[in-house]
Design an enzyme around this catalytic site. Structure first.
Site, PDB file in Angstrom:
ATOM      1  N   HIS A  44       1.283 -63.655 109.538  1.00  0.00           N
ATOM      2  CA  HIS A  44       1.056 -62.209 109.477  1.00  0.00           C
ATOM      3  C   HIS A  44       1.497 -61.558 110.782  1.00  0.00           C
ATOM      4  O   HIS A  44       1.644 -62.233 111.806  1.00  0.00           O
ATOM      5  CB  HIS A  44      -0.420 -61.935 109.172  1.00  0.00           C
ATOM      6  CG  HIS A  44      -0.753 -62.192 107.732  1.00  0.00           C
ATOM      7  ND1 HIS A  44      -1.990 -61.983 107.187  1.00  0.00           N
ATOM      8  CD2 HIS A  44       0.013 -62.641 106.710  1.00  0.00           C
ATOM      9  CE1 HIS A  44      -1.997 -62.279 105.907  1.00  0.00           C
ATOM     10  NE2 HIS A  44      -0.780 -62.689 105.587  1.00  0.00           N
ATOM     11  N   GLU A  46      -0.072 -59.761 112.920  1.00  0.00           N
ATOM     12  CA  GLU A  46      -0.995 -59.948 114.063  1.00  0.00           C
ATOM     13  C   GLU A  46      -0.804 -61.327 114.702  1.00  0.00           C
ATOM     14  O   GLU A  46      -0.891 -61.490 115.931  1.00  0.00           O
ATOM     15  CB  GLU A  46      -2.457 -59.816 113.603  1.00  0.00           C
ATOM     16  CG  GLU A  46      -2.816 -58.488 112.958  1.00  0.00           C
ATOM     17  CD  GLU A  46      -2.604 -58.498 111.461  1.00  0.00           C
ATOM     18  OE1 GLU A  46      -1.601 -59.080 110.975  1.00  0.00           O
ATOM     19  OE2 GLU A  46      -3.433 -57.910 110.750  1.00  0.00           O
ATOM     20  N   ALA A 148      22.036 -40.149  89.000  1.00  0.00           N
ATOM     21  CA  ALA A 148      23.121 -39.408  89.660  1.00  0.00           C
ATOM     22  C   ALA A 148      23.602 -38.365  88.676  1.00  0.00           C
ATOM     23  O   ALA A 148      24.012 -38.714  87.567  1.00  0.00           O
ATOM     24  CB  ALA A 148      24.256 -40.358  90.015  1.00  0.00           C
ATOM     25  N   ARG A 178      18.047 -50.323  96.524  1.00  0.00           N
ATOM     26  CA  ARG A 178      18.144 -51.579  95.753  1.00  0.00           C
ATOM     27  C   ARG A 178      17.538 -52.721  96.584  1.00  0.00           C
ATOM     28  O   ARG A 178      16.783 -53.543  96.070  1.00  0.00           O
ATOM     29  CB  ARG A 178      19.609 -51.905  95.450  1.00  0.00           C
ATOM     30  CG  ARG A 178      20.228 -50.985  94.410  1.00  0.00           C
ATOM     31  CD  ARG A 178      21.649 -51.414  94.084  1.00  0.00           C
ATOM     32  NE  ARG A 178      22.211 -50.620  93.004  1.00  0.00           N
ATOM     33  CZ  ARG A 178      23.406 -50.863  92.462  1.00  0.00           C
ATOM     34  NH1 ARG A 178      24.155 -51.861  92.924  1.00  0.00           N
ATOM     35  NH2 ARG A 178      23.856 -50.117  91.489  1.00  0.00           N
ATOM     36  N   ARG A 201      24.950 -54.152  98.167  1.00  0.00           N
ATOM     37  CA  ARG A 201      26.143 -54.383  98.998  1.00  0.00           C
ATOM     38  C   ARG A 201      26.083 -53.418 100.182  1.00  0.00           C
ATOM     39  O   ARG A 201      26.622 -52.318 100.130  1.00  0.00           O
ATOM     40  CB  ARG A 201      27.408 -54.194  98.157  1.00  0.00           C
ATOM     41  CG  ARG A 201      27.393 -55.178  96.983  1.00  0.00           C
ATOM     42  CD  ARG A 201      28.621 -55.125  96.122  1.00  0.00           C
ATOM     43  NE  ARG A 201      28.915 -53.837  95.556  1.00  0.00           N
ATOM     44  CZ  ARG A 201      28.395 -53.360  94.414  1.00  0.00           C
ATOM     45  NH1 ARG A 201      27.498 -54.065  93.754  1.00  0.00           N
ATOM     46  NH2 ARG A 201      28.738 -52.193  93.949  1.00  0.00           N
ATOM     47  N   GLY A 287      20.489 -45.946  81.963  1.00  0.00           N
ATOM     48  CA  GLY A 287      21.083 -44.597  81.960  1.00  0.00           C
ATOM     49  C   GLY A 287      20.185 -43.581  81.286  1.00  0.00           C
ATOM     50  O   GLY A 287      18.953 -43.713  81.282  1.00  0.00           O
ATOM     51  N   SER A 293      13.137 -42.533  78.116  1.00  0.00           N
ATOM     52  CA  SER A 293      11.954 -43.295  77.668  1.00  0.00           C
ATOM     53  C   SER A 293      10.860 -43.289  78.732  1.00  0.00           C
ATOM     54  O   SER A 293       9.693 -43.062  78.443  1.00  0.00           O
ATOM     55  CB  SER A 293      12.352 -44.741  77.358  1.00  0.00           C
ATOM     56  OG  SER A 293      13.367 -44.754  76.382  1.00  0.00           O
TER      57      SER A 293
HETATM   58  N1  LIG Z   1      28.231 -43.122  88.128  1.00  0.00           N
HETATM   59  C1  LIG Z   1      27.368 -43.141  89.194  1.00  0.00           C
HETATM   60  C2  LIG Z   1      26.320 -44.086  89.237  1.00  0.00           C
HETATM   61  N2  LIG Z   1      26.221 -44.966  88.204  1.00  0.00           N
HETATM   62  C3  LIG Z   1      25.216 -45.821  88.115  1.00  0.00           C
HETATM   63  C4  LIG Z   1      25.379 -46.930  87.106  1.00  0.00           C
HETATM   64  O1  LIG Z   1      24.218 -47.742  87.041  1.00  0.00           O
HETATM   65  C5  LIG Z   1      26.548 -47.803  87.611  1.00  0.00           C
HETATM   66  O2  LIG Z   1      27.003 -48.606  86.572  1.00  0.00           O
HETATM   67  C6  LIG Z   1      26.083 -48.743  88.711  1.00  0.00           C
HETATM   68  O3  LIG Z   1      25.530 -48.049  89.767  1.00  0.00           O
HETATM   69  C7  LIG Z   1      27.271 -49.539  89.235  1.00  0.00           C
HETATM   70  O4  LIG Z   1      26.665 -50.628  89.849  1.00  0.00           O
HETATM   71  P1  LIG Z   1      27.476 -51.578  90.864  1.00  0.00           P
HETATM   72  O5  LIG Z   1      28.006 -50.655  91.936  1.00  0.00           O
HETATM   73  O6  LIG Z   1      28.569 -52.226  90.047  1.00  0.00           O
HETATM   74  O7  LIG Z   1      26.445 -52.531  91.365  1.00  0.00           O
HETATM   75  N3  LIG Z   1      25.451 -44.093  90.276  1.00  0.00           N
HETATM   76  C8  LIG Z   1      25.610 -43.211  91.319  1.00  0.00           C
HETATM   77  O8  LIG Z   1      24.818 -43.228  92.261  1.00  0.00           O
HETATM   78  N4  LIG Z   1      26.624 -42.281  91.291  1.00  0.00           N
HETATM   79  C9  LIG Z   1      27.512 -42.221  90.272  1.00  0.00           C
HETATM   80  O9  LIG Z   1      28.407 -41.385  90.307  1.00  0.00           O
HETATM   81  N1  LIG Z   2       0.961 -59.093 105.372  1.00  0.00           N
HETATM   82  C1  LIG Z   2      -0.226 -58.970 106.063  1.00  0.00           C
HETATM   83  C2  LIG Z   2      -1.459 -58.860 105.370  1.00  0.00           C
HETATM   84  N2  LIG Z   2      -1.455 -58.858 104.003  1.00  0.00           N
HETATM   85  C3  LIG Z   2      -2.689 -58.969 103.225  1.00  0.00           C
HETATM   86  O1  LIG Z   2      -2.935 -60.349 102.953  1.00  0.00           O
HETATM   87  C4  LIG Z   2      -2.495 -60.650 101.605  1.00  0.00           C
HETATM   88  C5  LIG Z   2      -1.485 -61.799 101.622  1.00  0.00           C
HETATM   89  O2  LIG Z   2      -2.127 -62.893 102.220  1.00  0.00           O
HETATM   90  P1  LIG Z   2      -1.234 -64.231 102.386  1.00  0.00           P
HETATM   91  O3  LIG Z   2      -0.904 -64.667 101.003  1.00  0.00           O
HETATM   92  O4  LIG Z   2      -2.156 -65.159 103.136  1.00  0.00           O
HETATM   93  O5  LIG Z   2      -0.012 -63.839 103.200  1.00  0.00           O
HETATM   94  C6  LIG Z   2      -1.811 -59.383 101.098  1.00  0.00           C
HETATM   95  O6  LIG Z   2      -2.038 -59.226  99.709  1.00  0.00           O
HETATM   96  C7  LIG Z   2      -2.468 -58.277 101.896  1.00  0.00           C
HETATM   97  O7  LIG Z   2      -3.718 -57.919 101.320  1.00  0.00           O
HETATM   98  N3  LIG Z   2      -2.627 -58.750 106.074  1.00  0.00           N
HETATM   99  C8  LIG Z   2      -2.621 -58.813 107.450  1.00  0.00           C
HETATM  100  O8  LIG Z   2      -3.670 -58.815 108.057  1.00  0.00           O
HETATM  101  N4  LIG Z   2      -1.435 -58.869 108.139  1.00  0.00           N
HETATM  102  C9  LIG Z   2      -0.241 -58.963 107.500  1.00  0.00           C
HETATM  103  O9  LIG Z   2       0.803 -59.037 108.167  1.00  0.00           O
HETATM  104 ZN   LIG Z   3      -3.652 -61.323 108.138  1.00  0.00          ZN
END
Ligand SMILES: Nc1c(/N=C/[C@H](O)[C@H](O)[C@H](O)COP(=O)(O)O)[nH]c(=O)[nH]c1=O
Ligand SMILES: Nc1c(N[C@@H]2O[C@H](COP(=O)(O)O)[C@@H](O)[C@H]2O)[nH]c(=O)[nH]c1=O
Ligand SMILES: [Zn+2]
Length: 356
Positions: A44, A46, A148, A178, A201, A287, A293
């Site tokens: 962690h 700390e 977009a 991403r 990327r 898209g 949805s």
């Molecule tokens: N068409 C546009 C977008 N289009 C988003 C679509 O998900 C597109 O197919 C992916 O982002 C392409 O993914 P990758 O680069 O191949 O990993 N997204 C944007 O931010 N601007 C746009 O103009």
């Molecule tokens: N990463 C983090 C904490 N994370 C806490 O501990 C849990 C994960 O525990 P463990 O699986 O042992 O790493 C996490 O769900 C969150 O509640 N706590 C802290 O004091 N300091 C740290 O830097």
């Molecule tokens: Zn901790």
């Protein structure tokens, strides 16, 4: 505390399903130890900071962005370590919502006679771990919708063309998100139309999110990049009516198939299943029908709109949110605009849905 928050922010995208945490030990106004939690299962924040401080931790202050843990997880409790190190004052930005931890760490520190101060840098600390806090509270991933669009709200022309609506710079900005999300989700129409890689990327590299494709009838072309490029795990999400034989072809290509309970897919059931896989955050990149949805079911926590100074018009061009939509304005979803930035010629609007 600003340095501790900066250290926490620097590890964003690396620590899931744990939160990001930063810690700084200060003795007589000098920094004697710093640390960030770098990956789940690792030390962690700390622990790193106190190790570096060594015996200078005696009588020192520690600034930490999340309440020190008090449970024996994969590492010993930080609250105990702080007590043993002789630290006299603890500044904590925010409490830990994890029921395993919440409030117990603070209690233990106080019982040991340590001076505990809560709330310094709290709002920034909460924002940094919004994905984690949502996941701990609900057991489902924090859903960020990203679209977009042209100025008139279109995400593709009537012929399905969308290259490119936003600029190279905006599309690069997308890759930071991403990197920061555990998973990226698109609908099968985006796969068919764009054949995307959906990888991160960035010039400095970055983590590829797990790729989730909503594909009710399993129509993803087998030669798609997301099947063939082995750059990141790909999970195809289907309804319950896909024949086993059909699934086998994709499983042989190294894909995972997640078949939900009904013939069609609801986003609510989908996010519940993703929560069971400990996916803390999902970046929904489109898209139109997928965004529609999530909107219809009010199943998202944040919306990022990249808006280009272009106008597409057309009754059959694709709206950023497809599906049936709400029949009346009054039923529309109210959001709170959190920020409006410009990226080159484009605008980036971030909003969160208002509790109804
Ligand atoms: N068409 C546009 C977008 N289009 C988003 C679509 O998900 C597109 O197919 C992916 O982002 C392409 O993914 P990758 O680069 O191949 O990993 N997204 C944007 O931010 N601007 C746009 O103009
Ligand atoms: N990463 C983090 C904490 N994370 C806490 O501990 C849990 C994960 O525990 P463990 O699986 O042992 O790493 C996490 O769900 C969150 O509640 N706590 C802290 O004091 N300091 C740290 O830097
Ligand atoms: Zn901790």
């Amino acid at each position: 505390m600003k340095l501790a928050l900066q250290l926490a922010r620097s590890a964003q995208g690396q620590t899931s399903p744990n939160p990001v945490v930063g810690a700084v030990v200060v003795k007589d106004g000098r920094i004697v130890g710093t640390g960030a939690h770098l990956k789940a299962g690792g030390p962690h924040a700390e622990v790193h900071a106190i190790r570096e401080a060594g015996d200078r931790a005696e009588g020192a202050d520690i600034y930490v962005t999340l309440e020190p843990c008090s449970h024996h997880g994969r590492t010993p409790p930080c609250a105990n370590l702080i007590i043993e190190s002789g630290i006299k004052r603890v500044f904590i930005a925010c409490q830990d919502p994890n029921p395993l931890v919440g409030g117990k760490g603070i209690e233990r520190l106080k019982q040991a006679g340590i001076d505990v101060h809560l709330g310094m840098g709290e709002s920034e600390a909460l924002e940094l771990n919004k994905h984690f806090f949502h996941f701990i509270r609900t057991g489902t991933p924090y859903v960020t919708l990203k679209s977009a669009v042209t100025l008139d709200g279109r995400t593709a022309s009537s012929s399905g063309d969308s290259k490119w609506i936003t600029t190279e710079q905006s599309r690069l900005d997308v890759h930071y998100d991403r990197h920061r999300h555990d998973a990226i989700l698109v609908g099968v129409n985006t796969i068919i139309q764009d054949n995307p890689h959906l990888t991160t990327r960035l010039p400095q590299g970055g983590k590829n999110p797990i790729r989730l494709i909503v594909d009710t009838h399993l129509r993803t072309p087998i030669h798609s990049h997301i099947i063939q490029d082995r750059q990141s795990p790909t999970i195809l999400i289907t309804g319950c009516e896909v024949p086993e034989a059909r699934k086998q072809a994709y499983i042989q290509e190294g894909c995972e198939i997640l078949s939900l309970s009904g013939p069609t897919i609801t986003m609510k059931e989908l996010v519940a299943e993703l929560g069971k896989k400990s996916l803390v955050s999902v970046y929904v990149e489109g898209g139109s029908s997928i965004h529609g949805s999530f909107l219809q079911e009010e199943a998202f926590q944040e919306l990022i709109l990249y808006m280009a100074p272009k106008l597409l018009g057309g009754r059959d061009s694709f709206p950023s949110f497809g599906g049936d939509g709400f029949p009346s304005i009054a039923e529309g979803i109210l959001v709170e605009i959190k920020s409006v930035e410009t990226i080159g010629k484009d605008m980036k609007i971030t909003a969160v849905p208002q509790e109804r």
